[in-house]
Scaffold this motif. Structure first.
Motif, PDB file in Angstrom:
ATOM      1  N   HIS A  97       0.830  -1.202   0.000  1.00 22.63           N
ATOM      2  CA  HIS A  97       0.000   0.000   0.000  1.00 22.63           C
ATOM      3  C   HIS A  97       0.873   1.263   0.000  1.00 22.63           C
ATOM      4  CE1 HIS A  97      -3.089   2.875   1.357  1.00 22.63           C
ATOM      5  NE2 HIS A  97      -3.971   1.987   0.929  1.00 22.63           N
ATOM      6  N   PRO A  98       0.387   2.379  -0.543  1.00 22.39           N
ATOM      7  CA  PRO A  98       1.133   3.647  -0.457  1.00 22.39           C
ATOM      8  C   PRO A  98       1.467   4.067   0.965  1.00 22.39           C
ATOM      9  CG  PRO A  98      -0.618   3.830  -2.093  1.00 22.39           C
ATOM     10  CD  PRO A  98      -0.798   2.499  -1.427  1.00 22.39           C
ATOM     11  N   TRP A  99       0.742   3.584   1.960  1.00 22.23           N
ATOM     12  CA  TRP A  99       1.093   3.878   3.346  1.00 22.23           C
ATOM     13  C   TRP A  99       2.520   3.448   3.656  1.00 22.23           C
ATOM     14  CZ3 TRP A  99      -3.948   1.411   5.693  1.00 22.23           C
ATOM     15  CH2 TRP A  99      -5.013   2.314   5.528  1.00 22.23           C
ATOM     16  N   GLY A 100       3.036   2.489   2.898  1.00 23.71           N
ATOM     17  CA  GLY A 100       4.384   2.004   3.153  1.00 23.71           C
ATOM     18  C   GLY A 100       5.446   3.078   3.028  1.00 23.71           C
ATOM     19  N   PRO A 152       9.168  12.327  11.634  1.00 28.08           N
ATOM     20  CA  PRO A 152       8.956  13.399  10.668  1.00 28.08           C
ATOM     21  C   PRO A 152       9.425  12.959   9.285  1.00 28.08           C
ATOM     22  CG  PRO A 152      10.031  14.209  12.652  1.00 28.08           C
ATOM     23  CD  PRO A 152      10.036  12.724  12.747  1.00 28.08           C
ATOM     24  N   ASP A 153       8.919  13.600   8.246  1.00 25.31           N
ATOM     25  CA  ASP A 153       9.257  13.185   6.891  1.00 25.31           C
ATOM     26  C   ASP A 153      10.732  13.337   6.560  1.00 25.31           C
ATOM     27  OD1 ASP A 153       6.678  12.488   6.465  1.00 25.31           O
ATOM     28  OD2 ASP A 153       6.127  14.256   5.292  1.00 25.31           O
ATOM     29  N   ASP A 154      11.459  14.164   7.329  1.00 23.69           N
ATOM     30  CA  ASP A 154      12.887  14.338   7.064  1.00 23.69           C
ATOM     31  C   ASP A 154      13.759  13.541   8.032  1.00 23.69           C
ATOM     32  OD1 ASP A 154      12.284  15.743   9.319  1.00 23.69           O
ATOM     33  OD2 ASP A 154      13.334  17.587   8.744  1.00 23.69           O
ATOM     34  N   LYS A 159      -6.691   2.731  11.468  1.00 31.77           N
ATOM     35  CA  LYS A 159      -7.554   3.913  11.593  1.00 31.77           C
ATOM     36  C   LYS A 159      -6.731   5.201  11.510  1.00 31.77           C
ATOM     37  CE  LYS A 159     -10.835   6.079  14.816  1.00 31.77           C
ATOM     38  NZ  LYS A 159     -11.845   6.383  13.802  1.00 31.77           N
ATOM     39  N   ALA A 160      -5.566   5.214  12.179  1.00 29.83           N
ATOM     40  CA  ALA A 160      -4.713   6.408  12.135  1.00 29.83           C
ATOM     41  C   ALA A 160      -4.102   6.608  10.752  1.00 29.83           C
ATOM     42  CB  ALA A 160      -3.612   6.293  13.193  1.00 29.83           C
ATOM     43  N   LEU A 161      -3.691   5.528  10.099  1.00 28.70           N
ATOM     44  CA  LEU A 161      -3.094   5.648   8.771  1.00 28.70           C
ATOM     45  C   LEU A 161      -4.099   6.163   7.742  1.00 28.70           C
ATOM     46  CD1 LEU A 161      -0.935   2.379   8.666  1.00 28.70           C
ATOM     47  CD2 LEU A 161      -0.092   4.727   8.807  1.00 28.70           C
ATOM     48  N   ARG A 162      -5.348   5.831   7.915  1.00 29.33           N
ATOM     49  CA  ARG A 162      -6.373   6.316   6.980  1.00 29.33           C
ATOM     50  C   ARG A 162      -6.519   7.832   7.043  1.00 29.33           C
ATOM     51  NH1 ARG A 162     -11.843   3.004   7.464  1.00 29.33           N
ATOM     52  NH2 ARG A 162     -12.285   4.357   5.677  1.00 29.33           N
ATOM     53  N   GLU A 163      -6.094   8.435   8.154  1.00 32.23           N
ATOM     54  CA  GLU A 163      -6.200   9.884   8.295  1.00 32.23           C
ATOM     55  C   GLU A 163      -4.933  10.612   7.863  1.00 32.23           C
ATOM     56  OE1 GLU A 163      -7.179  10.422  12.379  1.00 32.23           O
ATOM     57  OE2 GLU A 163      -9.121   9.391  12.225  1.00 32.23           O
ATOM     58  N   GLU A 164      -3.914   9.853   7.431  1.00 25.75           N
ATOM     59  CA  GLU A 164      -2.664  10.458   6.968  1.00 25.75           C
ATOM     60  C   GLU A 164      -2.860  11.109   5.600  1.00 25.75           C
ATOM     61  OE1 GLU A 164       0.586  10.829   7.632  1.00 25.75           O
ATOM     62  OE2 GLU A 164       0.742   9.902   9.617  1.00 25.75           O
ATOM     63  N   PRO A 165      -2.230  12.283   5.360  1.00 23.53           N
ATOM     64  CA  PRO A 165      -2.173  12.808   3.992  1.00 23.53           C
ATOM     65  C   PRO A 165      -1.433  11.808   3.107  1.00 23.53           C
ATOM     66  CG  PRO A 165      -1.479  14.461   5.586  1.00 23.53           C
ATOM     67  CD  PRO A 165      -1.580  13.170   6.328  1.00 23.53           C
ATOM     68  N   ARG A 166      -1.781  11.749   1.843  1.00 29.02           N
ATOM     69  CA  ARG A 166      -1.122  10.808   0.940  1.00 29.02           C
ATOM     70  C   ARG A 166       0.347  11.167   0.800  1.00 29.02           C
ATOM     71  NH1 ARG A 166      -4.315   9.589  -4.474  1.00 29.02           N
ATOM     72  NH2 ARG A 166      -2.606   8.086  -4.551  1.00 29.02           N
ATOM     73  N   PRO A 167       1.264  10.195   0.961  1.00 30.66           N
ATOM     74  CA  PRO A 167       2.693  10.483   0.891  1.00 30.66           C
ATOM     75  C   PRO A 167       3.065  11.172  -0.416  1.00 30.66           C
ATOM     76  CG  PRO A 167       2.310   8.260   1.661  1.00 30.66           C
ATOM     77  CD  PRO A 167       0.986   8.787   1.219  1.00 30.66           C
ATOM     78  N   GLY A 168       3.919  12.194  -0.309  1.00 29.23           N
ATOM     79  CA  GLY A 168       4.401  12.884  -1.482  1.00 29.23           C
ATOM     80  C   GLY A 168       3.517  14.013  -1.944  1.00 29.23           C
ATOM     81  N   ARG A 169       2.328  14.174  -1.311  1.00 28.57           N
ATOM     82  CA  ARG A 169       1.416  15.221  -1.738  1.00 28.57           C
ATOM     83  C   ARG A 169       1.556  16.489  -0.912  1.00 28.57           C
ATOM     84  NH1 ARG A 169      -2.833  13.386  -4.928  1.00 28.57           N
ATOM     85  NH2 ARG A 169      -2.000  11.722  -6.245  1.00 28.57           N
ATOM     86  N   GLN A 170       2.210  16.419   0.254  1.00 29.69           N
ATOM     87  CA  GLN A 170       2.346  17.580   1.099  1.00 29.69           C
ATOM     88  C   GLN A 170       3.788  17.694   1.567  1.00 29.69           C
ATOM     89  OE1 GLN A 170      -0.534  18.234   4.114  1.00 29.69           O
ATOM     90  NE2 GLN A 170      -2.183  17.191   3.042  1.00 29.69           N
TER      91      GLN A 170
END
Length: 533
Positions: free
Chosen positions: A71-74, A80-82, A492-503
């Motif tokens: 899944h893209p969640w991977g 943090p993203d950095d 449930k928490a992952l479903r509320e994540e912004p899609r990776p790479g979009r923000q």
């Protein structure tokens, strides 16, 4: 003085779990026959009414890990993203290996394959044949493979996600914030979850300590003629318990990382010794490749096999293993979470599930395959001691060159895994009891370490290996429901994540900033992430 020793302790979690376990230890030491009878009756009820539950949970864990990898969640970072990983990949994998496998590889390295070869599970092959050897190796991989590590990946991944990305304490209860709110770890239900995590860990690690004690006793008998008995094994456990408590409270810099690396190198050395000195290298490699391929192809059908008509075998092997993996999940989950900040979910899941399992494949293919070949050729009588698996590894070494040297290395390796695993477990449990404290009070570490050794000793006196297995299963039953809740909460928490790479990275802030360990760089898993202790 005592007040400072208990600063930050959650009284309900620490004293509730400690008093309950202490009462069980006293019961086992004072009236072992009574406790053994109660445990046996309770276990029969659990297996009869809930055995299928362990099978389904282990299968569901594997399927969830496959989903997270694809899944893209991977691509989501555990932090943090950095964020970047703290530990180099080799140390990261070797620390997971030491925590999750360790001395179990030596205890069951030859004992389990030879047992399945002599009595293939579910009647899948004629005993003691070439086909039985393949079945034996496949089921050994099965019990030490993807399903068990998937349970670690789910619990550890959820704790790392909520700790490093959401700023929660690195506690099992904190993974339930989607249901209980931001202060999940301080709510009564959250504190109960952490107490159950401590109880499960105490039973799981105590089972491992008991097995290690039995095997160390066997090695000492082989080398020095020290009699083999449950009482001697208890003395060994008492001695090593003192050593790992000393290690845990002194806080030696990078201690566990050093022990893990050393244990990994020593294990690889023994692996190569079996491969080269076993005398049937080509046959062992051929059977290993075929059996590994068979396991990978058949892992899902094997995972769903309930063992109808073969319930005793299922209880003694598959259900015991799944329960044991579950009871270790809080400890290993927190441990791998602590050392995995900055990795993506996909990298984390693949690393946790695939890397140690891959080495397990090689280990059992070579060590277990060599054991079967030694029995076939008559060079060793492993079937004669199939009911005392702690002797199996040393019996195999005795049939190979340089038996005294290799046995001495094996004893050191068992002791090494014994101390490093119990050291980490005592600190992890102390962290659970102190609301995620970075450096839990030494008093708490000592108490929980003593209880861990006490359970192992009590179970040996109650009924040896059988009682240790019963303890692992019974201790894991309440925590199975927690594992299910953690998996659902994480999704449930992952479903509320912004899609990776979009923000941009700053669009996913931490609720509270992560505080890196000030002094310890060793992965004692006793970390917290900004939670007040």
């Amino acid at each position: 003085m005592r007040g400072r020793a208990l600063t930050g302790v959650d009284p309900a979690v620490f004293w509730g779990s400690s008093v309950g376990i202490a009462a069980l230890v006293v019961w086992g030491l004072v009236a072992p026959e009574s406790l053994g009878s109660v445990m046996g009756t309770t276990l029969d009820w659990v297996i009869r009414n809930f055995g299928w539950g362990f099978v389904l949970i282990a299968t569901a864990g594997l399927l969830m890990c496959l989903f997270l990898v694809l899944h893209p969640w991977g691509r989501i970072k555990l932090g943090p993203d950095d964020a970047e990983p703290e530990f180099r990949t080799f140390s990261w994998i070797s620390m997971m290996f030491a925590a999750g496998l360790g001395a179990g590889l030596l205890f069951y390295g030859t004992a389990e394959p030879i047992s399945h070869w002599s009595a293939p599970p579910h009647g899948l092959a004629k005993p003691r044949t070439d086909e039985a050897a393949l079945v034996a190796l496949k089921y050994t991989y099965f019990h030490w493979g993807f399903n068990g590590w998937a349970l670690y990946a789910i619990l550890g991944g959820a704790m790392a996600y909520f700790a490093f990305r959401k700023g929660q304490p690195i506690l099992v209860s904190a993974t339930l914030t989607p249901f209980l709110g931001e202060n999940a770890s301080t709510r009564p239900l959250g504190r109960l979850v952490d107490a159950l995590a401590i109880v499960a860990t105490l039973f799981g690690t105590a089972t491992a300590l008991g097995l290690n004690g039995l095997q160390l006793n066997s090695g000492l008998e082989y080398l020095f003629g020290i009699p083999r008995s449950n009482e001697i094994a208890v003395l060994v456990i008492v001695l090593v318990t003192c050593l790992f408590i000393l290690s845990a409270v002194t806080g030696i810099e990078r201690g566990i990382q050093f022990l893990a690396d050393m244990g990994m190198f020593a294990t690889i050395g023994l692996f190569l010794f079996f491969l080269v000195a076993g005398g049937a290298t080509v046959l062992v490699i051929s059977e290993g490749i075929e059996s590994i391929g068979g396991y990978i192809i058949e892992v899902l059908p094997m995972s769903l096999r309930m063992g109808i008509g073969d319930e005793d075998w299922m209880a003694a092997w598959t259900i015991f293993y799944w329960a044991w993996w579950i009871s270790w999940a809080p400890f290993v989950g927190m441990f791998v979470a602590r050392i995995s900040r900055g990795r993506t979910i996909r990298e984390f899941v693949l690393g946790v599930v695939a890397a140690p399992t891959g080495f397990g494949f090689l280990w059992f293919a070579v060590v277990g395959g060599t054991g079967i070949q030694l029995q076939r050729s008559g060079r060793a009588d492993l079937l004669g001691i199939v009911d005392t698996p702690e002797l199996s590894f040393f019996t195999a070494l005795d049939a190979l060159p340089l038996p005294m040297i290799s046995s001495f290395v094996a004893i050191l390796l068992v002791a090494l895994f014994f101390i490093s695993g119990a050291d980490a477990a005592s600190v992890v449990m102390a962290t659970m009891a102190t609301r995620g404290a970075l450096e839990p009070p030494r008093f708490v570490v000592v108490v929980l370490g003593l209880l861990m050794g006490g359970i192992a000793c009590a179970m040996l006196l109650v009924g040896g290996l059988g009682a240790l297995q019963q303890a692992a299963i019974l201790g894991s039953v309440p925590f199975t429901f927690v594992v299910i809740a953690v998996a659902v909460a994480w999704v449930k928490a992952l479903r509320e994540e912004p899609r990776p790479g979009r923000q941009p990275p700053q669009a996913i802030p931490l609720a509270r900033p992560y505080r890196a360990p000030a002094r310890r760089n060793a992965p004692e898993a006793g970390a917290e992430t900004g939670a007040e202790s």
